[in-house]
Enzyme design. Structure first.
Site, mmCIF file in Angstrom:
data_model
loop_
_atom_site.group_PDB
_atom_site.id
_atom_site.type_symbol
_atom_site.label_atom_id
_atom_site.label_comp_id
_atom_site.label_asym_id
_atom_site.label_seq_id
_atom_site.Cartn_x
_atom_site.Cartn_y
_atom_site.Cartn_z
ATOM 1 N N CYS A 162 49.220 -44.230 -15.099
ATOM 2 C CA CYS A 162 50.673 -44.417 -15.040
ATOM 3 C C CYS A 162 51.055 -45.515 -14.063
ATOM 4 O O CYS A 162 52.099 -45.453 -13.412
ATOM 5 C CB CYS A 162 51.408 -43.135 -14.662
ATOM 6 S SG CYS A 162 51.219 -41.832 -15.852
ATOM 7 N N ASP A 214 58.511 -41.356 -2.640
ATOM 8 C CA ASP A 214 57.838 -40.509 -3.616
ATOM 9 C C ASP A 214 56.607 -39.920 -2.923
ATOM 10 O O ASP A 214 55.625 -40.614 -2.682
ATOM 11 C CB ASP A 214 57.447 -41.375 -4.819
ATOM 12 C CG ASP A 214 56.517 -40.662 -5.799
ATOM 13 O OD1 ASP A 214 56.055 -39.542 -5.494
ATOM 14 O OD2 ASP A 214 56.243 -41.245 -6.860
ATOM 15 N N LYS A 254 50.762 -30.603 -7.626
ATOM 16 C CA LYS A 254 49.738 -31.429 -6.981
ATOM 17 C C LYS A 254 49.313 -30.826 -5.653
ATOM 18 O O LYS A 254 48.450 -31.355 -4.977
ATOM 19 C CB LYS A 254 50.263 -32.844 -6.786
ATOM 20 C CG LYS A 254 50.515 -33.503 -8.146
ATOM 21 C CD LYS A 254 50.515 -34.989 -8.115
ATOM 22 C CE LYS A 254 50.615 -35.501 -9.549
ATOM 23 N NZ LYS A 254 51.175 -36.824 -9.638
ATOM 24 N N GLN A 290 51.949 -37.741 -4.132
ATOM 25 C CA GLN A 290 50.516 -37.897 -3.878
ATOM 26 C C GLN A 290 50.186 -37.654 -2.404
ATOM 27 O O GLN A 290 49.019 -37.517 -2.057
ATOM 28 C CB GLN A 290 50.137 -39.330 -4.290
ATOM 29 C CG GLN A 290 48.750 -39.506 -4.808
ATOM 30 C CD GLN A 290 48.395 -38.596 -5.955
ATOM 31 O OE1 GLN A 290 47.475 -37.797 -5.814
ATOM 32 N NE2 GLN A 290 49.095 -38.671 -7.060
ATOM 33 N N HIS A 304 54.029 -45.623 -9.413
ATOM 34 C CA HIS A 304 53.803 -44.838 -10.622
ATOM 35 C C HIS A 304 54.938 -45.190 -11.601
ATOM 36 O O HIS A 304 56.047 -45.511 -11.162
ATOM 37 C CB HIS A 304 53.917 -43.366 -10.187
ATOM 38 C CG HIS A 304 53.528 -42.352 -11.190
ATOM 39 N ND1 HIS A 304 54.371 -41.937 -12.180
ATOM 40 C CD2 HIS A 304 52.395 -41.627 -11.335
ATOM 41 C CE1 HIS A 304 53.769 -40.986 -12.896
ATOM 42 N NE2 HIS A 304 52.573 -40.779 -12.404
HETATM 43 C C1 LIG Z 1 52.146 -37.343 -10.246
HETATM 44 C C2 LIG Z 1 53.008 -38.382 -9.666
HETATM 45 C C3 LIG Z 1 54.326 -38.537 -10.091
HETATM 46 C C4 LIG Z 1 54.929 -37.725 -11.202
HETATM 47 O O1 LIG Z 1 54.961 -36.365 -10.874
HETATM 48 P P1 LIG Z 1 55.444 -35.302 -11.982
HETATM 49 O O2 LIG Z 1 55.045 -33.993 -11.392
HETATM 50 O O3 LIG Z 1 54.688 -35.636 -13.227
HETATM 51 O O4 LIG Z 1 56.902 -35.474 -12.126
HETATM 52 C C5 LIG Z 1 55.093 -39.508 -9.481
HETATM 53 N N1 LIG Z 1 54.603 -40.275 -8.501
HETATM 54 C C6 LIG Z 1 53.327 -40.154 -8.048
HETATM 55 C C7 LIG Z 1 52.836 -41.034 -6.954
HETATM 56 C C8 LIG Z 1 52.495 -39.202 -8.629
HETATM 57 O O5 LIG Z 1 51.236 -39.092 -8.196
#
Ligand SMILES: *Cc1c(COP(=O)(O)O)cnc(C)c1O
Length: 409
Positions: free
Chosen positions: A367, A203, A229, A206, A126
């Site tokens: 993104c 990260d 999320k 997701q 992302h």
């Molecule tokens: C949504 C997302 C982000 C960003 O998350 P925010 O809540 O907008 O800071 C980063 N990495 C992944 C894989 C995402 O799906």
């Protein structure tokens, strides 16, 4: 919520008031869960309760409301610690979300990296996981290396092996790709990085809506996620960091709450987690994040995974029956995200027509422009399913895509 086996989706849907609304005269079909999830009544009630009954600033107050807010906020931290299986509660730092957590770590590493040090990221990232590292490289003279992906949207681990060297300091990979849904082999990625002494940030934005990560079993150094999320509110998330790493990193922002003592000559910083929590946090958000985690655990992550897998298989099969439709991200290891295009039609046009039918999907590069460049496309239509979606909704999507195709071709 009343839990039953088998998974009773109709009962669960009653927890989500928004699923009753209509969009453009049609029942809402919400398939943009990878951008943000919907909020159950239990979490909404928690937010209303906070502002109705004990809204106050935390940690500094002697009065009852402040004590109540502090207790609930810290109780949420403990819930989150337990959920992620962190060893210590102060290894959980409240942030404003995944992006904030990544920036906090990237900023901290500014003082730990030297020219020529190497940072490895993946081709599936992302933007929020690319740009902070580019900025870090500009500040420090470190070099960014990228693990490539294959046509199925999987990382090529043999290439990762070649990138690792004695200069590697940091590896940053997402647990699950938001654009394609690929579940990355993070266990192997972490182990290989540790063999050469590099730190790893995962990260998990997701991943957390679908699985329950165990940070100790993963032996990961940093793990970040966003509440919004996973059935929680926007504007709050967490950074998990191993205690030793968090002690090593300098604070990200200066302000109230993060100091032990301040004079104009010198300030000493507060202990963890407060060192990284300058200013008044999103108190209500943190507490509601705890409620969201309770809710998801009650639904049960095994049940969620099984049900969503079923939705994914059903939707994949149905969508592929449409002529000219191509799915991007065809790994066997993926979550309930389908990124697709129809030959000769711009994804935006399909998304616009679907919206007229009450169906919410995302269109564009998600993104993750480097992934789109890899496939040589401007973007995709992305339908992402949550445990409260149904096969009937998928049927509506398939019908909608067919109709859109007939109108546009
Ligand atoms: C949504 C997302 C982000 C960003 O998350 P925010 O809540 O907008 O800071 C980063 N990495 C992944 C894989 C995402 O799906």
């Amino acid at each position: 919520m009343k839990l039953e086996t088998p998974f009773n989706v109709e009962a669960l849907r009653k927890d989500f008031p928004i699923l009753n609304r209509e969009v453009n005269g049609k029942p809402l079909v919400y398939f943009d869960n990878a951008a943000t999830s919907q909020t159950p009544q239990q979490v909404i009630d928690c937010i209303v309760d906070y502002y109705s009954n004990y809204n106050a600033n935390i940690h500094r107050g002697v009065h009852t409301l402040s004590q109540e807010a502090t207790d609930k906020y810290e109780a949420a931290r403990l819930k989150i610690q337990k959920h992620f299986n962190a060893n210590k509660s102060h290894e959980i730092i409240f942030t404003s979300g995944t992006t904030h957590g990544i920036n906090l770590v990237a900023n901290g590493f500014s003082s730990l990296l030297n020219k020529g040090d190497e940072i490895i990221v993946s081709a599936l990232e992302h933007h929020s996981n690319i740009v902070p590292w580019q900025m870090l490289c500009e500040r420090t003279g470190a070099i960014l290396k990228v693990i490539p992906m294959n046509e199925d949207g999987e990382l090529v681990i043999s290439e990762y092996d070649k990138l690792l060297s004695n200069n590697t300091r940091l590896v940053f990979v997402n647990h699950i790709s938001n654009a394609l849904g690929t579940i990355n082999p993070i266990e192997a990625i972490i182990e290989k990085a540790h063999q050469i002494g590099a730190a790893v940030l995962i990260d998990g934005a997701q991943a957390c809506p679908h699985i329950k990560p165990d940070v100790q079993a993963l032996d990961v150094d940093f793990y970040v996620a966003s509440a919004h999320k996973m059935c929680g509110p926007t504007g709050v998330g967490i950074l998990y960091g191993k205690e030793a790493w968090l002690n090593k990193l300098p604070p990200y922002q200066g302000g109230g709450e993060m100091i032990a003592e301040v004079t104009f000559e010198k300030t000493t910083y507060a202990d963890l987690p407060h060192k990284f929590e300058a200013g008044t946090p999103n108190i209500c958000g943190g507490i509601a994040f705890g409620a969201a985690i309770d809710y998801m655990n009650q639904v049960g992550f095994n049940a969620i995974a099984d049900y969503e897998h079923d939705l994914l298989e059903y939707a994949t099969k149905k969508l592929l029956e449409i002529e000219g439709l191509k799915i991007y991200g065809t790994s066997k290891h993926k979550t309930s995200v389908i990124s697709f295009n129809i030959a000769g039609i711009h994804p935006y046009d399909i998304g616009t027509i679907l919206d007229k039918m009450g169906i919410a999907v995302r269109t564009g590069h998600h993104c993750a422009q480097p992934i789109m460049d890899f496939f040589k496309i401007p973007g995709t239509v992305r339908a992402s399913f949550a445990f409260y979606n149904t096969k009937a909704e998928i049927d509506a999507l398939v019908e909608g895509v067919k109709k859109a195709t007939n109108m546009l071709l």
